[in-house]
Write a protein that holds these residues in place. Structure first.
Motif, mmCIF file in Angstrom:
data_model
loop_
_atom_site.group_PDB
_atom_site.id
_atom_site.type_symbol
_atom_site.label_atom_id
_atom_site.label_comp_id
_atom_site.label_asym_id
_atom_site.label_seq_id
_atom_site.Cartn_x
_atom_site.Cartn_y
_atom_site.Cartn_z
ATOM 1 N N UNK A 151 0.668 -1.100 -0.045
ATOM 2 C CA UNK A 151 -0.147 0.031 0.151
ATOM 3 C C UNK A 151 1.019 1.295 0.011
ATOM 4 N N UNK A 152 2.228 1.298 0.214
ATOM 5 C CA UNK A 152 3.069 2.073 0.427
ATOM 6 C C UNK A 152 4.311 2.016 -0.210
ATOM 7 N N UNK A 153 4.178 0.983 -1.205
ATOM 8 C CA UNK A 153 5.253 0.709 -1.898
ATOM 9 C C UNK A 153 5.127 1.440 -3.403
ATOM 10 N N UNK A 154 6.042 0.816 -4.452
ATOM 11 C CA UNK A 154 5.893 1.401 -5.882
ATOM 12 C C UNK A 154 4.712 2.031 -6.426
ATOM 13 N N UNK A 155 3.693 0.862 -6.349
ATOM 14 C CA UNK A 155 2.575 1.170 -7.005
ATOM 15 C C UNK A 155 1.479 1.979 -5.983
ATOM 16 N N UNK A 156 1.790 1.509 -4.728
ATOM 17 C CA UNK A 156 0.941 2.341 -3.654
ATOM 18 C C UNK A 156 1.327 3.609 -3.478
ATOM 19 N N UNK A 157 2.285 4.165 -3.867
ATOM 20 C CA UNK A 157 2.557 5.531 -3.678
ATOM 21 C C UNK A 157 2.137 6.404 -4.864
ATOM 22 N N UNK A 158 1.542 5.837 -5.820
ATOM 23 C CA UNK A 158 0.866 6.347 -6.906
ATOM 24 C C UNK A 158 -0.801 6.335 -6.730
ATOM 25 N N UNK A 159 -1.314 5.062 -6.501
ATOM 26 C CA UNK A 159 -2.680 4.656 -6.278
ATOM 27 C C UNK A 159 -3.127 4.209 -5.022
ATOM 28 N N UNK A 160 -2.114 3.989 -4.107
ATOM 29 C CA UNK A 160 -2.674 3.227 -2.828
ATOM 30 C C UNK A 160 -2.826 4.153 -1.578
ATOM 31 N N UNK A 195 -0.087 11.033 -1.740
ATOM 32 C CA UNK A 195 -0.538 12.142 -1.113
ATOM 33 C C UNK A 195 -1.409 12.924 -2.243
ATOM 34 N N UNK A 196 -1.540 12.415 -3.417
ATOM 35 C CA UNK A 196 -2.066 13.189 -4.681
ATOM 36 C C UNK A 196 -3.680 13.275 -4.466
ATOM 37 N N UNK A 197 -4.125 14.591 -4.707
ATOM 38 C CA UNK A 197 -5.543 14.772 -4.808
ATOM 39 C C UNK A 197 -6.188 13.832 -5.273
ATOM 40 N N UNK A 198 -7.863 14.013 -4.856
ATOM 41 C CA UNK A 198 -8.462 12.985 -5.684
ATOM 42 C C UNK A 198 -8.513 13.114 -7.145
ATOM 43 N N UNK A 199 -8.571 14.273 -7.654
ATOM 44 C CA UNK A 199 -8.564 14.584 -8.972
ATOM 45 C C UNK A 199 -7.340 13.847 -9.615
ATOM 46 N N UNK A 204 -5.227 11.693 -8.383
ATOM 47 C CA UNK A 204 -5.199 10.351 -8.193
ATOM 48 C C UNK A 204 -6.303 9.492 -9.165
ATOM 49 N N UNK A 205 -7.301 10.052 -9.553
ATOM 50 C CA UNK A 205 -8.263 9.433 -10.654
ATOM 51 C C UNK A 205 -7.715 9.520 -12.018
ATOM 52 N N UNK A 206 -7.021 10.634 -12.179
ATOM 53 C CA UNK A 206 -6.302 10.498 -13.622
ATOM 54 C C UNK A 206 -5.396 9.309 -13.731
ATOM 55 N N UNK A 207 -4.548 9.115 -12.615
ATOM 56 C CA UNK A 207 -3.410 8.065 -12.663
ATOM 57 C C UNK A 207 -4.125 6.820 -12.776
ATOM 58 N N UNK A 208 -5.257 6.471 -11.762
ATOM 59 C CA UNK A 208 -6.044 5.299 -11.863
ATOM 60 C C UNK A 208 -6.473 5.046 -13.174
ATOM 61 N N UNK A 209 -7.199 6.129 -13.762
ATOM 62 C CA UNK A 209 -7.837 5.817 -15.318
ATOM 63 C C UNK A 209 -6.491 5.628 -16.365
ATOM 64 N N UNK A 265 -10.811 3.337 -1.325
ATOM 65 C CA UNK A 265 -9.658 3.241 -0.337
ATOM 66 C C UNK A 265 -9.366 1.834 -0.115
ATOM 67 N N UNK A 266 -9.689 0.866 -0.990
ATOM 68 C CA UNK A 266 -9.271 -0.400 -0.511
ATOM 69 C C UNK A 266 -7.727 -0.598 -0.380
ATOM 70 N N UNK A 267 -7.352 -1.608 0.539
ATOM 71 C CA UNK A 267 -6.186 -1.412 1.199
ATOM 72 C C UNK A 267 -5.038 -1.931 0.287
ATOM 73 N N UNK A 268 -5.532 -2.800 -0.591
ATOM 74 C CA UNK A 268 -4.609 -3.537 -1.771
ATOM 75 C C UNK A 268 -4.538 -3.206 -2.966
ATOM 76 N N UNK A 269 -3.771 -2.353 -3.620
ATOM 77 C CA UNK A 269 -3.685 -1.869 -4.818
ATOM 78 C C UNK A 269 -3.855 -2.606 -6.091
ATOM 79 N N UNK A 270 -3.408 -3.761 -6.107
ATOM 80 C CA UNK A 270 -3.167 -4.859 -7.010
ATOM 81 C C UNK A 270 -4.336 -5.902 -7.146
ATOM 82 N N UNK A 271 -5.403 -5.728 -6.189
ATOM 83 C CA UNK A 271 -6.372 -6.823 -5.995
ATOM 84 C C UNK A 271 -7.582 -6.029 -6.429
ATOM 85 N N UNK A 272 -8.384 -6.766 -7.103
ATOM 86 C CA UNK A 272 -9.848 -6.416 -7.290
ATOM 87 C C UNK A 272 -10.842 -7.553 -7.170
ATOM 88 N N UNK A 273 -11.887 -7.213 -6.470
ATOM 89 C CA UNK A 273 -13.058 -8.076 -6.168
ATOM 90 C C UNK A 273 -14.133 -8.132 -6.944
#
Length: 286
Positions: free
Chosen positions: A7-16, A20-24, A26-31, A68-76
């Motif tokens: 959650x705080x590693x390579x990927x988590x520092x961008x989307x997890x 610190x990114x703002x919602x806007x 962070x949503x662009x990064x997730x998209x 805000x799910x804890x695991x950034x590379x998992x999806x249910x």
């Protein structure tokens, strides 16, 4: 199982949880990550039905990132819900999910009450410098260029006020001495100035800590001059009003580079992080 550290590693520092990114932002990064996942489905030759199902898996991942799910590379996902959304049968959805599972493994222990958990790690590897470069540049270009433009406006204001002060208080002896001091400090800052120039955007993105050190010095000078010489009736906002929109990105820029994970250093393609990596040890991420 993916560790909490992710959650705080390579990927988590961008989307997890580590971003610190703002919602806007962070949503662009997730998209952009979502688009990358879909392009990989095309690249591996996934069928039309598989791609449609993957769209809904990726959409579920985007919603879970937003919540805000804890695991950034998992999806249910729930196949019954997907069948309703896709207007098809559960068996068809199951077949499509089976095709997806060839590339993105299903975590079998997570199949309870009709829910299926996918691990996106195969398509989101932590050493994918190509993807990380895109994701970093997506928010950094907006952040650095906005702050540089703001600095140019602040510099113009400083020059106007210090070179030709117009308020009555400017003639007072103590104000004259202070103006001289601030002018000297401005000249010293100008002599050191490198990264706040709009022409230096690549260099600023490559050395974010030094960039923000330079910005901070200008911010203090600007606010000193506003307090001393600006007309209170024609209120001039403090330099810091830019942090209303760029404050969280500033914290992201000042955070540790996000290329150290589980004690292993991943060599990035990005200059902007490789330049700073030597300043942070693995222990700093604990």
């Amino acid at each position: 199982m993916i560790s909490f550290v992710e959650g705080y590693g390579s990927f988590g520092r961008l989307v997890g949880h580590g971003t610190f990114l703002s919602d806007e932002m962070a949503e662009d990064v997730v998209a952009l990550v979502a688009l990358d996942l879909m392009s990989q489905a095309v690249r591996v030759g996934m069928s039309g039905a598989g791609q449609i199902a993957l769209r809904h898996v990726v959409l579920a991942w985007m919603k879970q990132r937003r919540s805000g799910e804890a695991e950034p590379r998992l999806v249910t996902v729930r196949p019954d819900d997907m069948a309703m959304l896709m207007d098809t049968g559960v068996d068809d959805v199951a077949a499509a999910l089976t095709e997806i599972a060839v590339h993105l493994s299903i975590m079998q222990e997570a199949e309870w009450h009709g829910w299926v958990k996918f691990d996106l790690s195969p398509w989101l590897p932590l050493d994918d410098s190509r993807l990380f470069s895109e994701l970093d540049r997506l928010w950094l270009l907006d952040h650095v260029s906005s702050v540089q433009d703001h600095c140019a406006e602040a510099k113009h204001f400083l020059d106007q006020q210090l070179d030709a002060p117009s308020t009555p208080d400017a003639a007072r002896p103590e104000a004259v001495a202070r103006i001289a001091e601030l002018s000297t400090r401005r000249s010293a800052w100008e002599a050191r100035r490198k990264l706040t120039k709009p022409s230096a955007i690549e260099d600023a993105m490559a050395d974010l800590w030094t960039f923000h050190d330079e910005v901070a010095e200008l911010e203090h000078l600007y606010d000193c001059v506003v307090g001393l010489l600006a007309d209170a009736d024609g209120y001039v906002e403090p330099f810091g009003h830019i942090w209303r929109t760029q404050g969280r990105a500033k914290l992201q820029a000042l955070s540790l580079p996000s290329r150290v994970f589980f004690g292993e250093e991943v060599k990035p393609a990005l200059r902007l992080v490789s330049h700073n990596l030597g300043r942070a040890g693995v222990g700093d991420l604990a």
